[in-house]
Design an enzyme around this catalytic site. Sequence first.
Site, PDB file in Angstrom:
ATOM      1  N   LYS A 279      52.266  -9.878  31.227  1.00 12.58           N
ATOM      2  CA  LYS A 279      51.270  -9.062  31.940  1.00 12.58           C
ATOM      3  C   LYS A 279      51.706  -8.732  33.358  1.00 12.58           C
ATOM      4  O   LYS A 279      51.373  -7.678  33.882  1.00 12.58           O
ATOM      5  CB  LYS A 279      49.920  -9.776  31.970  1.00 12.58           C
ATOM      6  CG  LYS A 279      49.183  -9.742  30.643  1.00 12.58           C
ATOM      7  CD  LYS A 279      47.713 -10.061  30.859  1.00 12.58           C
ATOM      8  CE  LYS A 279      46.944 -10.006  29.546  1.00 12.58           C
ATOM      9  NZ  LYS A 279      45.555 -10.468  29.700  1.00 12.58           N
TER      10      LYS A 279
ATOM     11  N   LYS B 127      44.128  -3.958  23.390  1.00  9.24           N
ATOM     12  CA  LYS B 127      43.181  -3.027  24.011  1.00  9.24           C
ATOM     13  C   LYS B 127      43.842  -2.268  25.145  1.00  9.24           C
ATOM     14  O   LYS B 127      43.418  -1.177  25.504  1.00  9.24           O
ATOM     15  CB  LYS B 127      42.011  -3.810  24.634  1.00  9.24           C
ATOM     16  CG  LYS B 127      41.142  -4.548  23.671  1.00  9.24           C
ATOM     17  CD  LYS B 127      40.210  -5.489  24.464  1.00  9.24           C
ATOM     18  CE  LYS B 127      39.600  -6.529  23.553  1.00  9.24           C
ATOM     19  NZ  LYS B 127      38.982  -7.631  24.292  1.00  9.24           N
TER      20      LYS B 127
ATOM     21  N   LYS C 157      52.131  -6.623  20.106  1.00  8.04           N
ATOM     22  CA  LYS C 157      50.855  -6.925  19.454  1.00  8.04           C
ATOM     23  C   LYS C 157      49.861  -5.772  19.656  1.00  8.04           C
ATOM     24  O   LYS C 157      49.932  -5.057  20.663  1.00  8.04           O
ATOM     25  CB  LYS C 157      50.281  -8.257  19.952  1.00  8.04           C
ATOM     26  CG  LYS C 157      49.782  -8.252  21.357  1.00  8.04           C
ATOM     27  CD  LYS C 157      49.073  -9.565  21.707  1.00  8.04           C
ATOM     28  CE  LYS C 157      48.574  -9.495  23.138  1.00  8.04           C
ATOM     29  NZ  LYS C 157      47.874 -10.654  23.619  1.00  8.04           N
TER      30      LYS C 157
HETATM   31  P1  AMP Z   1      41.313 -10.674  23.922  1.00 10.08           P
HETATM   32  O1  AMP Z   1      40.826  -9.382  23.407  1.00 10.08           O
HETATM   33  O2  AMP Z   1      42.689 -10.607  24.496  1.00 10.08           O
HETATM   34  O3  AMP Z   1      40.334 -11.388  24.773  1.00 10.08           O
HETATM   35  O4  AMP Z   1      41.493 -11.616  22.628  1.00 10.08           O
HETATM   36  C1  AMP Z   1      40.389 -12.152  21.929  1.00 10.08           C
HETATM   37  C2  AMP Z   1      40.869 -12.904  20.715  1.00 10.08           C
HETATM   38  O5  AMP Z   1      41.544 -12.007  19.817  1.00 10.08           O
HETATM   39  C3  AMP Z   1      41.875 -14.030  21.004  1.00 10.08           C
HETATM   40  O6  AMP Z   1      41.622 -15.113  20.131  1.00 10.08           O
HETATM   41  C4  AMP Z   1      43.210 -13.411  20.677  1.00 10.08           C
HETATM   42  O7  AMP Z   1      44.153 -14.366  20.284  1.00 10.08           O
HETATM   43  C5  AMP Z   1      42.844 -12.492  19.524  1.00 10.08           C
HETATM   44  N1  AMP Z   1      43.772 -11.342  19.444  1.00 10.08           N
HETATM   45  C6  AMP Z   1      43.900 -10.349  20.376  1.00 10.08           C
HETATM   46  N2  AMP Z   1      44.840  -9.451  19.993  1.00 10.08           N
HETATM   47  C7  AMP Z   1      45.328  -9.887  18.786  1.00 10.08           C
HETATM   48  C8  AMP Z   1      46.306  -9.403  17.863  1.00 10.08           C
HETATM   49  N3  AMP Z   1      46.970  -8.273  18.073  1.00 10.08           N
HETATM   50  N4  AMP Z   1      46.521 -10.123  16.731  1.00 10.08           N
HETATM   51  C9  AMP Z   1      45.831 -11.272  16.486  1.00 10.08           C
HETATM   52  N5  AMP Z   1      44.893 -11.776  17.315  1.00 10.08           N
HETATM   53  C10 AMP Z   1      44.638 -11.106  18.455  1.00 10.08           C
END
Ligand code: AMP
Length: 334
Positions: free
Chosen positions: A114, A201, A198
């Site tokens: 990041k 968002k 990955k």
């Molecule tokens: P975040 O949106 O970054 O707060 O992530 C929220 C949850 O979604 C966390 O448990 C992340 O590990 C999971 N997550 C986010 N992006 C991915 C992805 N591309 N593949 C699998 N899990 C994800």
Amino acid sequence: MTQNKRILSGIQPTGNLHLGNYFGAINNFVLLQKEYECFFMLANMHAITVKYEPQILEDNILETTAALVASGIDPKNNTIFVQSSVSAHAELAWIFNCTARIGWLNRMTQFKEKAGSNKEKASVGLLTYPILMAADILLYRATHVPVGEDQKQHLELCRDIAIKFNNDFKANDFFVTPEPIIPENISRVMSLRDGTKKMSKSEESDLSRINLTDDADLILKKIQKGKTDSEAISESILKSNTRPEARNLINIFSALTGKKMQDVITNWNGKAFSEFKKELGLLLIEKICPIGKEIIKLKSDPVFLKQILKDGSKKAQEVANTNLMEIKKIVGLV
Ligand code: AMP
Ligand code: TRP
């Protein structure tokens, strides 16, 4: 419900939730809620570690709440709350700032990703982000943390903090070391435009992800436009890492159908991706569109969503404040 099996997990309210959030986290939350006492947190304090718009952050709180409920989390039996509404998170994070070591943070790959090439210009919050995450978890003395693969290293740091805290203060087993729960079949959903990154968002192109609110036409379009290679479906997808986009599509198909990747490949062996993508698109529509419609319906009732968060905040505060009081006694801050 089994006593003392407690879950805490967090999602940043930073935009539309996507298929990665769904398979990496939310789908697991839905399955685990029957067996565990669950706290699901909207991590808005984590979201301000990078550049953001205050108004959008606020709007997304209700959007994310709607997405959790629409995906099947029962707000009556689980605690859904906003991180900043429980001030104990920030207080415990400070205590853990003094437990964690700088060297531990310097190893975090998410910070490196990041912060990019200019680490000096990243916020201090981005560096200490995993300490706040440890506070989120240990404040509730959670035993299990369902997350996607990308959060595994942060969980390890949380475990290190728990162990060091127990040792430093001779507080035997005060903190249990929480176990991650990472989905076996699909722990990481990759971008539809680049199979080595990955799904996220923050990726600029919306074509790179399937959002939970995308309609059927958009889902079909995104899958059709999704990158693949010119080869047909074959075993080589599993054997080497040379076909990351192909592997990602097979992985998504496997998660949607509950079949092993190997079985999906055997069934589709020799077929072109154009045909496979049609079937994949239909499966996604079947899974995602009902959730998307429910999100839109729930969003039209902000009073209901705000009440969920108000109730959640009250329950979370009770647990968090009691634990914080004990922690403050241990560290001599009373
Ligand atoms: P975040 O949106 O970054 O707060 O992530 C929220 C949850 O979604 C966390 O448990 C992340 O590990 C999971 N997550 C986010 N992006 C991915 C992805 N591309 N593949 C699998 N899990 C994800
Ligand atoms: N850092 C997590 C993410 O971006 C979100 C999060 C914050 C979290 N606090 C947490 C996840 C505590 C699990 C437990 O995905």
